[in-house]
Scaffold this motif. Structure first.
Motif, mmCIF file in Angstrom:
data_model
loop_
_atom_site.group_PDB
_atom_site.id
_atom_site.type_symbol
_atom_site.label_atom_id
_atom_site.label_comp_id
_atom_site.label_asym_id
_atom_site.label_seq_id
_atom_site.Cartn_x
_atom_site.Cartn_y
_atom_site.Cartn_z
ATOM 1 N N GLY A 58 21.334 -24.693 16.687
ATOM 2 C CA GLY A 58 21.867 -23.921 15.567
ATOM 3 C C GLY A 58 20.967 -22.811 15.039
ATOM 4 N N ARG A 59 19.926 -22.460 15.793
ATOM 5 C CA ARG A 59 19.020 -21.362 15.405
ATOM 6 C C ARG A 59 18.455 -21.515 13.993
ATOM 7 N NH1 ARG A 59 21.774 -16.013 18.152
ATOM 8 N NH2 ARG A 59 21.554 -16.708 20.309
ATOM 9 N N ALA A 60 18.525 -20.439 13.199
ATOM 10 C CA ALA A 60 17.794 -20.425 11.923
ATOM 11 C C ALA A 60 18.348 -21.457 10.948
ATOM 12 C CB ALA A 60 17.862 -19.035 11.309
ATOM 13 N N ASN A 64 30.432 -10.558 13.902
ATOM 14 C CA ASN A 64 30.219 -11.988 14.130
ATOM 15 C C ASN A 64 28.861 -12.373 14.721
ATOM 16 O OD1 ASN A 64 31.198 -14.725 14.330
ATOM 17 N ND2 ASN A 64 31.259 -14.347 16.523
ATOM 18 N N ASN A 65 28.358 -11.597 15.650
ATOM 19 C CA ASN A 65 27.022 -11.853 16.204
ATOM 20 C C ASN A 65 26.584 -10.604 16.964
ATOM 21 O OD1 ASN A 65 28.543 -12.034 18.541
ATOM 22 N ND2 ASN A 65 28.353 -14.243 18.709
ATOM 23 N N ASN A 66 25.393 -10.640 17.517
ATOM 24 C CA ASN A 66 24.895 -9.441 18.194
ATOM 25 C C ASN A 66 25.684 -9.158 19.472
ATOM 26 O OD1 ASN A 66 23.262 -7.206 18.669
ATOM 27 N ND2 ASN A 66 21.774 -8.408 19.832
ATOM 28 N N ALA A 67 26.173 -10.202 20.128
ATOM 29 C CA ALA A 67 27.014 -9.988 21.305
ATOM 30 C C ALA A 67 28.244 -9.168 20.910
ATOM 31 C CB ALA A 67 27.428 -11.331 21.912
ATOM 32 N N ALA A 68 28.840 -9.516 19.786
ATOM 33 C CA ALA A 68 30.005 -8.776 19.294
ATOM 34 C C ALA A 68 29.612 -7.351 18.919
ATOM 35 C CB ALA A 68 30.606 -9.490 18.086
ATOM 36 N N ILE A 89 18.028 -2.036 26.240
ATOM 37 C CA ILE A 89 18.268 -3.433 25.876
ATOM 38 C C ILE A 89 16.949 -4.182 25.874
ATOM 39 C CG2 ILE A 89 19.426 -5.570 26.579
ATOM 40 C CD1 ILE A 89 21.302 -3.233 28.063
ATOM 41 N N HIS A 90 16.706 -4.877 24.785
ATOM 42 C CA HIS A 90 15.492 -5.677 24.658
ATOM 43 C C HIS A 90 15.526 -6.768 25.723
ATOM 44 C CE1 HIS A 90 12.577 -8.461 22.996
ATOM 45 N NE2 HIS A 90 12.265 -7.587 22.054
ATOM 46 N N THR A 91 14.501 -6.823 26.568
ATOM 47 C CA THR A 91 14.465 -7.871 27.606
ATOM 48 C C THR A 91 13.964 -9.145 26.932
ATOM 49 O OG1 THR A 91 12.245 -7.183 28.194
ATOM 50 C CG2 THR A 91 14.039 -6.256 29.471
ATOM 51 N N SER A 92 14.898 -9.772 26.225
ATOM 52 C CA SER A 92 14.524 -10.812 25.269
ATOM 53 C C SER A 92 13.857 -12.021 25.884
ATOM 54 C CB SER A 92 15.768 -11.296 24.534
ATOM 55 O OG SER A 92 16.298 -10.258 23.786
ATOM 56 N N ASN A 93 14.416 -12.509 26.997
ATOM 57 C CA ASN A 93 13.950 -13.820 27.432
ATOM 58 C C ASN A 93 13.101 -13.768 28.696
ATOM 59 O OD1 ASN A 93 16.129 -12.994 28.868
ATOM 60 N ND2 ASN A 93 17.436 -14.729 28.357
ATOM 61 N N VAL A 151 20.128 1.153 20.928
ATOM 62 C CA VAL A 151 19.165 0.120 21.317
ATOM 63 C C VAL A 151 19.666 -1.251 20.853
ATOM 64 C CG1 VAL A 151 16.789 -0.703 21.149
ATOM 65 C CG2 VAL A 151 17.252 1.760 21.152
ATOM 66 N N ASP A 152 19.861 -2.152 21.821
ATOM 67 C CA ASP A 152 20.133 -3.556 21.490
ATOM 68 C C ASP A 152 18.781 -4.234 21.318
ATOM 69 O OD1 ASP A 152 20.675 -6.234 21.369
ATOM 70 O OD2 ASP A 152 21.562 -6.389 23.369
ATOM 71 N N LEU A 153 18.422 -4.497 20.071
ATOM 72 C CA LEU A 153 17.109 -5.064 19.775
ATOM 73 C C LEU A 153 17.040 -6.564 20.032
ATOM 74 C CD1 LEU A 153 16.368 -3.238 16.413
ATOM 75 C CD2 LEU A 153 15.086 -2.957 18.527
ATOM 76 N N GLY A 154 18.180 -7.184 20.290
ATOM 77 C CA GLY A 154 18.171 -8.644 20.490
ATOM 78 C C GLY A 154 17.907 -9.332 19.168
ATOM 79 N N SER A 155 16.732 -9.918 19.056
ATOM 80 C CA SER A 155 16.391 -10.626 17.831
ATOM 81 C C SER A 155 16.355 -9.681 16.636
ATOM 82 C CB SER A 155 15.039 -11.303 17.995
ATOM 83 O OG SER A 155 14.727 -11.989 16.823
ATOM 84 N N PHE A 203 21.310 -5.907 16.188
ATOM 85 C CA PHE A 203 20.462 -7.098 16.228
ATOM 86 C C PHE A 203 21.132 -8.296 15.557
ATOM 87 C CE2 PHE A 203 18.661 -6.692 11.866
ATOM 88 C CZ PHE A 203 18.892 -5.346 11.613
ATOM 89 N N SER A 204 20.534 -9.471 15.785
ATOM 90 C CA SER A 204 21.125 -10.743 15.332
ATOM 91 C C SER A 204 20.702 -11.085 13.909
ATOM 92 C CB SER A 204 20.657 -11.904 16.223
ATOM 93 O OG SER A 204 21.220 -11.824 17.488
ATOM 94 N N GLY A 205 21.549 -11.833 13.217
ATOM 95 C CA GLY A 205 21.201 -12.319 11.885
ATOM 96 C C GLY A 205 20.448 -13.631 11.914
ATOM 97 N N ASP A 206 20.608 -14.417 12.993
ATOM 98 C CA ASP A 206 20.070 -15.782 12.958
ATOM 99 C C ASP A 206 18.921 -16.002 13.927
ATOM 100 O OD1 ASP A 206 21.658 -15.587 15.209
ATOM 101 O OD2 ASP A 206 22.701 -17.494 14.900
ATOM 102 N N LYS A 207 18.332 -14.944 14.410
ATOM 103 C CA LYS A 207 17.117 -15.121 15.205
ATOM 104 C C LYS A 207 15.927 -14.927 14.252
ATOM 105 C CE LYS A 207 19.156 -13.970 19.698
ATOM 106 N NZ LYS A 207 19.161 -12.958 20.794
ATOM 107 N N LEU A 208 15.055 -13.956 14.527
ATOM 108 C CA LEU A 208 13.860 -13.814 13.677
ATOM 109 C C LEU A 208 14.195 -13.508 12.220
ATOM 110 C CD1 LEU A 208 11.433 -11.903 16.066
ATOM 111 C CD2 LEU A 208 11.072 -14.173 15.077
#
Ligand SMILES: *Cc1c(COP(=O)(O)O)cnc(C)c1O
Length: 470
Positions: free
Chosen positions: A94-96, A149-153, A223-227, A255-259, A289-294
Motif C-alpha cells: 500500500g505504499r505511503a 488517479n495515479n502517475n500511470a494515468a 522517463i525516470h528509470t525508476s527501478n 518528463v515522467d518523474l516517477g516518484s 509524478f506520483s502522490g504515494d511514493k516519496l
C-alpha cells in the motif's frame, strides 16, 4: 449415507438453536441464515466424503462453524500489517502511510458534504482541481496543474491529449517497465501515440533526438528509470539540452518523474532525487509524478507545467474517467500543505520519517524486540540482531540502500519448509507481520516498526511450526 445426512438438523431447526439465534442477533437474519445454509452444505459434502456425522452434527460444532463463517465474512479483507520487509515504500503493502493530519482531513471529507466542486465565494459550480492546483504551482513553480488517479494515468492522459496519432521521442534507455504491468511502450500504444525510440540502450546523444525530429513528432519525453540503473559506458542527454532542442522545434518536453519529490532529500542525508521544480526550471513543459511514493501522500498522479498544455489536458474526456474522488483530494491537499512548512516535514510525513530514521532508534527497537522473540522461540530457533540494508522502494532511487537493523530468526533444525511455515505463521497473526526470507533465515527489518509494543503483544499468538497448540 442418507441416514447420516439426517443427523444434520434442518435449516429452520438450526436457526432456532440458542447459539445460532445469538448469531442472528449479532449479524442479522439474512447473513446468519445464509451462513447456516452454506455450513450445512459443506457438512453434507464432508459426510459424503466419509466424515463422522455424529461428530459433525453436534450443536456446539455446527454453531462454531457458522460463527467462523460469519466472522470471516464480516471482517475486512484489507487489513493493517507490519511492514518489516525492509522496503519502505512497498507497493504491495500500500505504499505511503498517511500523516496524521491528513487522515483527519480524509475522515472529515468522508463524513460530511464538502465544497468539492462548489465555489463558496460565488455559489456556483467549482473545479475539484482547485483544491490542490495553487499549492502544486507554488511548490513546483508550475503555471498550472491537474491531478488524476495515479502517475500511470497522468502519463496516459498527457500522451493521449498531446500525442494522439503522432510520434513521441523517447530514449531507448528509458523504455521502462514499472511493476504491475506499467510498460512505457504499452501505455504509449493505449494512449494512441506512436513510440519513436531514439539512441541505444546505454547511450543516447542529443543528435539522436535532433535526427529523429520530423513533422510527425508531437512531443519529446524523458522517463525516470525508476527501478534500475544503467551503469558503465552510458550517456543520457541532460534535461536542459533536451528542453532546448524540443523548444527549437516547437515541441513540448514532458518528463515522467516517477516518484517525484518537492524537497531536496540530501538535506537529510538521503541521495538527491531531482525535484519537480528543478525539472521545470530546466525547461520541462510538463512533469508527472506520483502522490504515494516519496511525496508520502495518497495514490494520485500530478501533472504540472505550462498552462496551455494543462488546459488541453483538462478538456480531454478521459480526464473525467481518471479524476480523483473527494477523499483523495482531501488527502492530497493536506499532504501538500505539509510541504509548505518544510521544517516539520521529516517528522510529520511517515515516509520521510522512516527513510531518515536514525540507526540508534532502529537499534533500540531491535534491543526491545529481539529478547521477546527469543522467549517465544526458546530452542526452536536462534534469534539475533544483524545489520541490514533497507531500500526506499517503489522505484525511487533503486540502487541506494539505507543502513538498518533486523532481527534474524535462524531455525535450529534446518528442516525443509520450516522457514516458509514460520513466515506463514507471522502472516497469520492478528496484525500480520511481513518479513523476508534470505540466507536460510527469516529477516524482520525494524526500520518501519514504530509500534514495538503492539508487535510484541501479539507474539503469544504465534503458532510455531512443528509445535502443537495447546
Ligand atoms: C511509479 C512510476 C509510474 C507509475 O506511477 P503510479 O503512481 O504507480 O501509477 C510511472 N512512471 C514511473 C517512471 C514510475 O516510477
Amino acid at each position: 449415507m442418507s441416514a447420516d445426512f439426517k443427523k444434520l438438523p434442518a435449516l429452520d431447526r438450526l436457526l432456532a438453536w440458542p447459539q445460532v439465534k445469538a448469531l442472528t442477533a449479532a449479524y442479522g437474519e439474512t447473513a446468519a441464515k445464509d451462513a447456516a445454509r452454506a455450513m450445512l452444505a459443506t457438512a453434507r459434502d464432508e459426510i459424503a466424503k466419509g466424515a463422522n456425522a455424529d461428530d459433525l452434527a453436534k450443536p456446539a460444532i455446527l454453531g462454531q462453524r457458522i460463527e467462523a463463517l460469519l466472522a470471516a465474512r464480516f471482517s475486512p479483507s484489507l487489513r493493517p500489517v507490519f511492514n518489516l520487509t525492509g522496503t519502505v515504500i512497498h507497493t504491495n503493502l500500500g505504499r505511503a502511510i498517511m500523516p496524521e493530519s491528513v487522515i483527519a482531513e480524509v475522515a472529515a471529507a468522508a463524513a460530511q458534504p464538502t465544497n468539492l466542486e462548489f465555489d463558496l465565494a460565488t455559489g456556483r459550480r467549482g473545479d475539484r482541481d482547485s483544491h490542490v492546483e495553487a499549492q502544486i504551482c507554488r511548490l513546483t513553480g508550475a503555471e498550472a496543474a491537474t491531478v488524476v488517479n495515479n502517475n500511470a494515468a497522468a502519463v496516459l492522459l498527457v500522451l493521449n491529449t498531446l500525442a494522439r496519432r503522432k510520434e513521441v521521442l523517447v530514449s531507448r534507455g528509458e523504455l521502462v517497465e514499472i511493476g504491475g504491468a506499467f510498460r512505457i511502450p504499452d501505455v504509449m500504444a493505449r494512449a494512441g501515440a506512436k513510440l519513436h525510440e531514439v539512441g541505444t540502450t546505454n547511450r543516447t546523444h542529443l543528435k539522436d533526438f535532433a535526427e529523429a525530429v520530423s513533422d510527425r513528432v508531437a512531443l519529446v519525453m524523458k522517463i525516470h528509470t525508476s527501478n534500475y540503473e544503467v551503469q558503465g559506458f552510458t550517456k543520457a542527454v541532460p534535461e536542459a539540452e533536451l528542453a532546448a532542442l524540443s523548444h527549437n522545434h516547437g515541441l513540448p518536453f514532458v518528463v515522467d518523474l516517477g516518484s517525484g519529490m518537492l524537497v531536496d532529500l540530501a538535506q537529510w542525508g538521503l541521495p538527491h532525487e531531482r525535484t519537480a521544480q528543478e525539472t521545470l526550471a530546466d525547461g520541462a513543459d510538463l512533469v508527472t509524478f506520483s502522490g504515494d511514493k516519496l511525496l508520502g501522500g495518497p495514490q494520485a498522479g500530478i501533472i504540472a507545467g505550462r498552462a496551455d498544455l494543462v488546459a488541453k489536458i483538462k478538456k480531454n474526456p478521459m480526464k473525467r474517467a481518471l479524476r480523483l474522488d473527494k477523499l483523495v483530494i482531501a488527502a492530497l491537499s493536506a499532504t501538500l500543505r505539509l510541504y509548505e512548512a518544510p521544517e516539520r516535514l521529516q517528522q510529520e510525513v511517515p515516509v520521510l520519517r522512516l527513510l531518515t530514521r536514525p540507526l540508534e532508534e532502529i537499534d533500540a527497537v531491535a534491543d526491545e524486540v529481539a529478547p521477546a522473540l527469543a522467549d517465544v522461540f526458546g530452542d526452536a530457533a536462534r534469534v539475533e540482531t544483524s545489520a541490514c540494508n533497507s531500500q526506499i522502494g517503489s522505484g525511487a532511487l533503486p540502487v541506494d540502500l539505507l543502513p538498518s537493523r533486523a532481527v534474524v530468526i535462524h531455525p535450529t533444525s534446518g528442516k525443509g519448509g520450516w522457514l516458509n511455515r514460520l513466515a506463514a505463521a507471522f502472516r497469520a497473526l492478528p496484525v500480520p507481520v511481513i518479513g523476508r526470507i534470505s540466507d536460510g533465515a527469516l529477516w524482520l527489518d525494524l526500520r518501519c516498526l514504530e509500534d514495538a509494543a503492539g508487535f510484541i503483544s501479539q507474539l503469544g499468538e504465534l503458532n510455531l511450526p512443528g509445535r502443537k497448540r495447546s
